[in-house]
Design an enzyme around this catalytic site. Structure first.
Site, short mmCIF file in Angstrom:
data_model
loop_
_atom_site.label_atom_id
_atom_site.label_comp_id
_atom_site.label_asym_id
_atom_site.label_seq_id
_atom_site.Cartn_x
_atom_site.Cartn_y
_atom_site.Cartn_z
CG PHE A 135 4.39 -34.30 -3.53
CD1 PHE A 135 5.09 -33.26 -4.11
CD2 PHE A 135 3.02 -34.34 -3.67
CE1 PHE A 135 4.42 -32.27 -4.83
CE2 PHE A 135 2.34 -33.37 -4.37
CZ PHE A 135 3.05 -32.33 -4.96
CG ASP A 207 3.95 -40.91 -5.17
OD1 ASP A 207 4.02 -41.01 -6.40
OD2 ASP A 207 3.45 -39.92 -4.60
CE1 TYR A 232 0.91 -34.17 -12.56
CE2 TYR A 232 -1.07 -35.49 -12.32
CZ TYR A 232 -0.07 -34.72 -11.76
OH TYR A 232 -0.03 -34.51 -10.41
CE LYS A 233 4.51 -35.51 -10.91
NZ LYS A 233 4.25 -34.07 -10.88
NE ARG A 381 10.43 -29.54 -9.42
CZ ARG A 381 9.35 -30.32 -9.38
NH1 ARG A 381 9.37 -31.44 -8.66
NH2 ARG A 381 8.27 -30.01 -10.05
#
Length: 420
Positions: A135, A207, A232-233, A381
């Site tokens: 990322f 991560d 938050y995912k 995605r």
């Protein structure tokens, strides 16, 4: 009956027998929407609105500054960390929920480099190994830290997991990887990579943003050193909700990082001019915490107490297997290329397909109520959150995708939104 021939009624039957089906009621999902973007922003727990009102109206409104003590605000980062710990294979007093993933990655990476610099056998190590497809913010943080240290630190990037073994050598200080790749959904073998890194004298920073809450993680068992991630995912903590950082117990006493804010002080309200770190995981804290958003994290974490990560992983693989099979069967005439690994041991909980017109196709899907997202280059995605995604959602999403592609019902001329 094969998955590729499955009628919608068969998908509905899978939902009827799904042991996690009742957990969908824990979330506020809008009618007419198939939400396949929980890998980017999780759905709102039903309890979140009432909890936010409680924090704002009662704890802040009535309690005012007293709530730092009376409502447990001061201890919330560690209390939430203990709630989160079982989801990542960690123990009590090993996790704090705080700050952003980027900030926590900076802390963890700085702490790992500091530990290496203090060891006579490792002091000359200056290489941070990562993936070019990591990322971007992770790479930016590593680049920025290396340049500020100005001691010859460098970021070494690989282009394939197959190159990782050769990339970790006697110059490597830290291996910094994302457990599940944000773009492809590819899953790393955490235990093997830790073993290789440690055999060669390197430390690891993981991560977990795209794996926590989606699959079992075993930080202690797999001998990790440091880990960070967001809430938050798949954890459904809310947009921009505070992230978390984990320190292996063996590193806590030696952990030091540049963001030495007062919440990491041994006696923050002594107001002493010099910094003395608190013992344990709280030394990973920095400044005053955002209590409203922090409080909402608990609403998402509470749902996980009603199931197990094993059950979540089983459903995740079933959902993604079905999606891949249906897309390849019903959209075979179109230029779609599967980017995500087929093997269960190498797959997270989102599936990515490449299409030459990926962005407009995704926008057309969103307009039809199927919400996924887009990542460069040409990647659509689709995230599958087992707590609330149904098998009929998979079937319906593929039916709509096939219809759009068959009719070429997407706009090639539209402008792109700022967030894709």
């Amino acid at each position: 009956m094969t998955e590729t021939m499955m009628p919608r009624s068969a998908a509905a039957a899978l939902d009827q027998s799904d042991p996690l089906a009742a957990l969908r009621d824990e979330f506020a999902l809008p009618d007419g929407v198939i939400y396949l973007d929980g890998n980017s922003l999780g759905a709102r727990p039903q309890a979140a609105a009432a909890r936010a009102a409680q924090v704002i109206a009662q704890e802040w409104g009535d309690g005012l500054v007293r709530s730092w003590n009376k409502a447990g605000w001061f201890e919330m980062p560690t209390r939430l960390g203990d709630l989160l710990a079982p989801l990542i294979g960690a123990g009590a007093d090993e996790v704090v929920v705080t700050d952003t993933t980027s900030m926590n990655l900076f802390k963890a990476l700085a702490g790992a480099l500091h530990i290496q610099a203090q060891r006579p056998a490792s002091a000359a190590r200056r290489i941070i190994v990562s993936e070019r497809s990591n990322f971007p913010t992770d790479l930016y943080i590593a680049e920025g830290l290396a340049s500020w240290l100005d001691r010859g630190y460098q970021l070494r990037l690989i282009d394939s997991p197959d190159q990782l073994d050769a990339a970790i050598d006697s110059d490597t200080a830290v291996v910094m990887l994302t457990h599940v790749n944000y773009r492809s959904g590819s899953l790393h073998d955490m235990a093997t990579i830790n073993r290789i890194a440690h055999q060669r004298g390197a430390l690891t920073v993981w991560d977990l943003a795209h794996s926590v809450g989606a699959l079992p993680i075993h930080l202690q068992r797999d001998d990790c050193d440091f880990a960070v991630g967001c809430t938050y995912k798949y954890l459904n903590g809310g947009p921009g909700a505070p992230a978390f950082i984990w320190l292996a117990p063996r590193h806590q006493a030696d952990f030091a990082q540049p963001l030495t804010g007062w919440w990491g002080h041994a006696a923050p309200f002594a107001m002493a001019p010099g910094f003395v770190p608190v013992d344990g995981i709280r030394r990973a804290l920095c400044g005053t915490q955002p209590m409203v958003s922090l409080a909402l994290v608990e609403c998402g974490l509470n749902v996980f107490a009603k199931t197990s990560m094993g059950a979540i992983r089983t459903k995740s693989l079933a959902l993604t297997d079905l999606f891949i099979a249906l897309v390849e069967a019903r959209c075979a005439a179109h230029p779609l290329r599967l980017v995500t690994p087929r093997e269960h041991a190498r797959r997270g909980s989102h599936v990515s397909f490449e299409h030459p017109h990926g962005y407009p196709v995704m926008q057309a899907l969103i307009a039809r109520g199927v919400i996924g997202d887009y990542r460069e280059p040409h990647i659509m995605r689709f995230g599958f959150t087992p707590l609330y995604t149904r098998f009929v959602d998979v079937w319906d999403a593929v039916a709509i995708l096939a219809d759009l592609l068959d009719r070429q019902a997407y706009d090639l001329t539209g402008a792109r939104d700022a967030v894709t």
